[in-house]
Enzyme design. Structure first.
Site, PDB file in Angstrom:
ATOM      1  CG  HIS A 170      -4.118   0.641   4.495  1.00 31.98           C
ATOM      2  ND1 HIS A 170      -3.600  -0.235   3.564  1.00 31.98           N
ATOM      3  CD2 HIS A 170      -5.098   1.332   3.852  1.00 31.98           C
ATOM      4  CE1 HIS A 170      -4.253  -0.083   2.421  1.00 31.98           C
ATOM      5  NE2 HIS A 170      -5.158   0.868   2.572  1.00 31.98           N
TER       6      HIS A 170
ATOM      7  CB  CYS B 247      -0.935  -0.003   1.199  1.00 25.51           C
ATOM      8  SG  CYS B 247      -0.111  -0.148   2.792  1.00 25.51           S
TER       9      CYS B 247
END
Length: 981
Positions: free
Chosen positions: A908, A352
């Protein structure tokens, strides 16, 4: 559940909209105007998408998907692809049989123009007959012999009734002749000759037969099979399964009463209401005139049949042009489909951080233009170079499918991993570290390219030093992101000033310590904190003073300023890095006016390029890249040398080009010889070996040589050029030959593993070892010195020795290949294990920290970092500028990379970017893309914002104005085109 309407997750791929996400919905098959269509409904609502099936099916595939479930995949002639997953196997099989029947009728359409509707009626009717009483099924089973007999004859009367009115009544008559249930009908329609012959009748005869046989069928068959229903509606197979028998009887009674009284209230309201309903004008829809069928009640749809020939304004007009290829041309999508065009990047496994950074970089329009629109010779750059992989992904990201995009992402990751091994696995990494590595590597690749053009010939141009020296390509990192800061060290005793300059791609700024009574600090405060004056211990050479003051000012401004906010602190007691969730205001504009001087250079304008600075290209290149390249780095590591000069010269018949090629070879030999003499004096023998040849060629001249002699000279020099390269190490060679361009050919290249060159190295093993040549030459020389006879015995010994060497080399090659395969398998297994372990740890850590994801509202913990103090007037001016950007050197917010999670070791990354072309903000969360308001970005990312991209206001306004003018021009051209047509 009706076999002609199946439910499950749906995904659609087309050239206009790309690949959509999986969404819950249903496939429904309808027949209208003798055309079979597939209607796609989504559970979330919205306009259904309609795809024509008649004469349009290319392939139908059914695959298992779990226990007693299947996935149905349908490919159309324009390569549109529709998939529905998790469908009960029985329903999916029935749908596949029906679609196969439609596909087979398409193949016979040329000879049997009416076969399509006739066979559809037989299939649908037989399916309906399965829901009749057991009496009908047993009756059909007992008529096997009569069925075979009827198929062998040419009596097509029952099938004409099917064609005229494919209702249950007609199918009952067909069942009396032995028609089997639905699962056997497709084979009959494709193999039975009598059936085909029974379908040969024109549309006028069918319509007459339909109208005349209505009253007879009403008397012979049950009421629910009344053929007086709408002919057009009853030819729609899916509508027979919409309601129960009771609902059908009620609706038919009401229709009978309306017909008797001569009033058509339902017909009028439903028909004209459907004209005003929303229509699907999406590019993937081939039937632009189809209405939202599911929104109509069964009664309303059946009442349409009482009109002898319904004629809405556009149905008959468009019906003639449904097969016109112009409908499939790409069109400007409506606003409702903009979000479908935007596609994110797949997460390859804790990647990510890479996806967020790439989306932010790709959104920088000036950066993308400098990379793609200056004519970089991509074929000259190795395949595994980051700049080539980066540009390839930038070009293809919005037009390729997900699998191709995933492959391009892997190649970008492999190109970076080849230089920075910490990014080679699937562990979590810091987004800022990835950004720094990416920008530095792009700079190096551009520098290598420019150095290559200094020694490479330019085809079609005169061979002059000025032309080769002035060919400089613009580095998009330098022109857009790089800036220069001047540090002035001022002695507090004598006032001596010592300036030092430093280049940056971004600034890492601290969080200001928040004082409880005051409101939260902003990015502007952190930036001002970075540039505040500070004292340090410094020994002055002039007066011997030990104390000095350091001031920092911008010497050159960037187009785009990247700010990295240090949201972490180190806990000494626990030896842990903690994330700081302190709230920081994100202004729309920030200003650098207080950190600039009158000598500060503005950003490069959008029309600037390195080619414009030809007066001093080398000095400029060395100055801006001095902080990257060490002077000790050998120059051979910077050359992407493609040895094509010989091929270029041999392709031409011109004597001038041959001379130019030979002269170039001379210059290359001289350069290589001088480098070898400077590096190692013991290698003078090699250079001396070349010098006599050069002097001979120079003394002999080329004027008196023939064309064949010139070719021979070129070949000889090329061989001598290639001979020293045999002794070079493998890492001095490019990983692959740059003989294809990324924009056209890379998408079709063979599967490869760009992160290693092990697959190419075995090719070099097959060549004779230079050591073996040395030994053979030595033996030959000894034979000459000892005057060994030249008889057959000497030749046999030489051949035996050569065969032994070749056999030994082949054995070594086999061993190397076997070992390489074992190592590759072990590496892949280890990589899979690392991915699984990293994913488990990531999920565990993220779940543990999700509750505390908002972070703390405490001070940053950096005790030495003080808060900025402004006067009341300065604070008010900065607050006003944060919304207007009126102060000089103001920068506009265009992207934010945020870290979601409470710890710095897990979490994330997502990216919010401003799209100048669409003039809107979008959030990229790996593969998901959603629209967002700028105010939401500023408020939602105040505790998680990590990296901020700000564009110079003048550059931003210029790009925005250019885009608006371009859109206005396109609209004007579109209007003019429509008026002319």
């Amino acid at each position: 559940m009706s076999p002609l309407k199946i439910h499950g997750p749906i995904r659609i791929r087309s050239m206009q909209t790309g690949i959509t996400k999986w969404k819950e919905g249903s496939f429904e098959v309808v027949e209208k105007e003798n055309k079979v269509s597939l209607v796609v409904h989504y559970n979330t609502g919205g306009i259904p998408r309609i795809f024509q099936l008649s004469h349009n099916i290319k392939n139908v595939v059914l695959r298992p998907s779990g226990a007693k479930q299947s996935r149905l995949m349908l490919t159309l002639q324009d390569n549109s692809f529709l998939s529905i997953d998790k469908v009960p196997s029985k329903d999916a099989e029935e749908m596949r049989l029906f679609l196969d029947a439609v596909h087979q009728n398409r193949l016979n359409a040329a000879m049997k123009p009416s076969q399509g509707s006739g066979s559809f009626g037989a299939i649908l009717g037989s399916r309906t007959s399965q829901k009749e009483t057991n009496r009908q099924l047993s009756y059909s089973d007992n008529q096997v012999s009569s069925k075979r007999g009827s198929l062998e004859t040419k009596d097509d009367t029952p099938f004409r009734k099917v064609l005229g009115n494919p209702s249950r009544g007609s199918i009952k008559a067909a069942a009396g002749n032995g028609v089997t249930p639905a699962r056997t009908i497709p084979s009959l329609t494709s193999t039975s000759t009598p059936l085909r012959s029974g379908l040969l009748e024109n549309r006028t005869e069918k319509r007459k037969r339909m109208l005349s046989s209505g009253s007879e069928l009403n008397e012979d068959y049950p009421k629910e099979n009344d053929s007086s229903s709408n002919n057009k509606a009853m030819t729609d197979p899916s509508r027979k399964y919409l309601t129960s028998s009771r609902e059908k009887q009620l609706s038919l009674k009401q229709s009978e009463e309306n017909r008797t009284s001569g009033l058509l209230p339902l017909q009028s309201s439903s028909f004209y209401g459907s004209r005003t309903a929303a229509k699907d004008y999406s590019p993937g829809s081939t039937n632009l005139d189809r209405t939202n069928i599911s929104s109509q009640t069964p009664s309303a749809k059946r009442s349409l049949g009482f009109l002898p020939q319904p004629a809405p304004l556009s149905v008959k007009k468009l019906r003639c042009n449904q097969d016109y290829t112009g409908w499939n041309k790409p069109r400007v999508p409506l606003s409702s489909h903009q979000q479908q065009q935007l596609q994110g990047f797949s997460n390859l496994g804790n990647t990510c951080y890479m996806n967020a950074i790439l989306q932010s970089l790709f959104s920088l329009q000036s950066f993308a233009n400098d990379l793609l629109k200056q004519g970089i010779p991509w074929k000259k750059i190795p395949l595994n170079a980051l700049i080539r992989r980066f540009a390839h992904l930038l070009v293809k990201k919005d037009i390729c499918n997900s699998e191709t995009k995933k492959d391009l992402l892997k190649k970008v990751k492999n190109a970076i991993s080849a230089t920075a091994e910490r990014f080679s696995g699937y562990m979590q990494n810091d987004a800022h570290e990835f950004l720094s590595q990416c920008l530095d590597q792009l700079k190096e690749d551009m520098e290598k390219l420019n150095k290559t053009w200094k020694i490479e010939p330019v085809p079609g141009e005169e061979n002059s030093p000025d032309i080769s020296a002035t060919r400089v390509y613009t580095c998009p990192v330098i022109t857009n992101l790089e800036f220069e800061v001047q540090h002035s060290i001022i002695c507090k005793v004598c006032g001596e000033i010592i300036p030092k300059r430093e280049q940056f791609n971004d600034l890492s700024i601290d969080l200001p310590r928040r004082k409880k009574p005051l409101p939260p600090r902003s990015i502007q405060d952190s930036l001002d904190l970075f540039f505040r004056a500070e004292e340090l211990e410094y020994s002055c050479e002039k007066c011997g003073g030990k104390c000095a003051l350091v001031r920092h000012k911008f010497n050159r401004l960037p187009r785009i300023l990247i700010l990295h906010l240090k949201r972490y602190s180190f806990n000494v007691a626990l030896s842990l890095n903690n994330k700081i969730g302190q709230q920081v205001i994100i202004p729309r504009y920030l200003t650098l006016s207080s950190h600039c001087t009158e000598n500060t250079k503005p950003p490069f304008n959008l029309g600037w390029s390195a080619q414009m600075a030809v007066s001093r290209p080398l000095k400029a290149s060395q100055m801006v890249n001095s902080c990257i390249t060490s002077p000790s780095t050998p120059s051979k590591n910077f050359t992407f040398k493609s040895k094509t000069s010989l091929a270029l010269s041999l392709d031409s018949d011109s004597e001038d080009e041959l001379k130019r090629s030979v002269a170039l070879s001379h210059r290359l030999c001289e350069m290589s010889g001088s480098e070898q003499q400077q590096e190692d004096l013991e290698k003078d023998s090699k250079s001396c070996r070349i010098e006599p040849d050069k002097s001979e060629l120079e003394n002999s001249g080329f004027d008196g040589m023939s064309e064949e002699e010139l070719l021979a000279a070129v070949l000889e020099i090329s061989k001598r050029e290639a001979s020293p390269s045999l002794s070079h190490e493998d890492d001095d060679k490019p990983t692959s030959s740059p003989d294809t361009g990324f924009a056209e050919d890379d998408i079709q290249e063979m599967p490869e593993n760009p992160d290693s060159v092990e697959t190419e190295k075995p090719k070099t093993i097959t060549e004779p070892d230079p050591a073996s040549f040395t030994e053979i030459t030595k033996d030959c020389d000894e034979n000459k010195e000892n005057k060994t006879p030249e008889g057959s015995q000497g030749e046999v010994d030489w051949l035996q020795q050569y065969d032994m060497e070749r056999e030994r080399e082949e054995q070594e090659l086999q061993q190397a290949l076997a070992q390489s395969l074992q190592e590759q398998e072990a590496w892949e297994q280890k990589e899979d294990d690392d991915l699984k372990r990293a994913t488990e740890l990531s999920l565990q850590e993220f779940n543990n920290s999700f509750v505390d994801s908002l972070g703390s509202d405490e001070d940053s913990g950096n005790e030495d970092v003080l808060d900025m103090e402004y006067t009341e007037a300065e604070a008010e001016e900065l607050k006003r500028n944060a919304e207007t950007g009126n102060l000089p050197h103001s920068y506009r917010l265009i992207s934010v990379v945020s870290h979601i999670g409470s710890t710095s070791s897990s979490g994330h990354y997502i990216s919010d970017v401003y799209d100048i072309k669409k003039q809107a903000w979008f959030t990229y969360n790996d593969l998901e893309v959603s629209k967002i308001q700028e105010a939401s970005v500023q408020s939602d990312r105040d505790r998680s914002g990590y990296i901020f991209f700000y564009m110079h206001k003048e550059i931003f306004d210029e790009l925005l104005e250019t885009e608006k003018n371009s859109q206005a021009l396109n609209l004007e051209v579109g209007k003019t085109t429509r008026q002319v047509s």
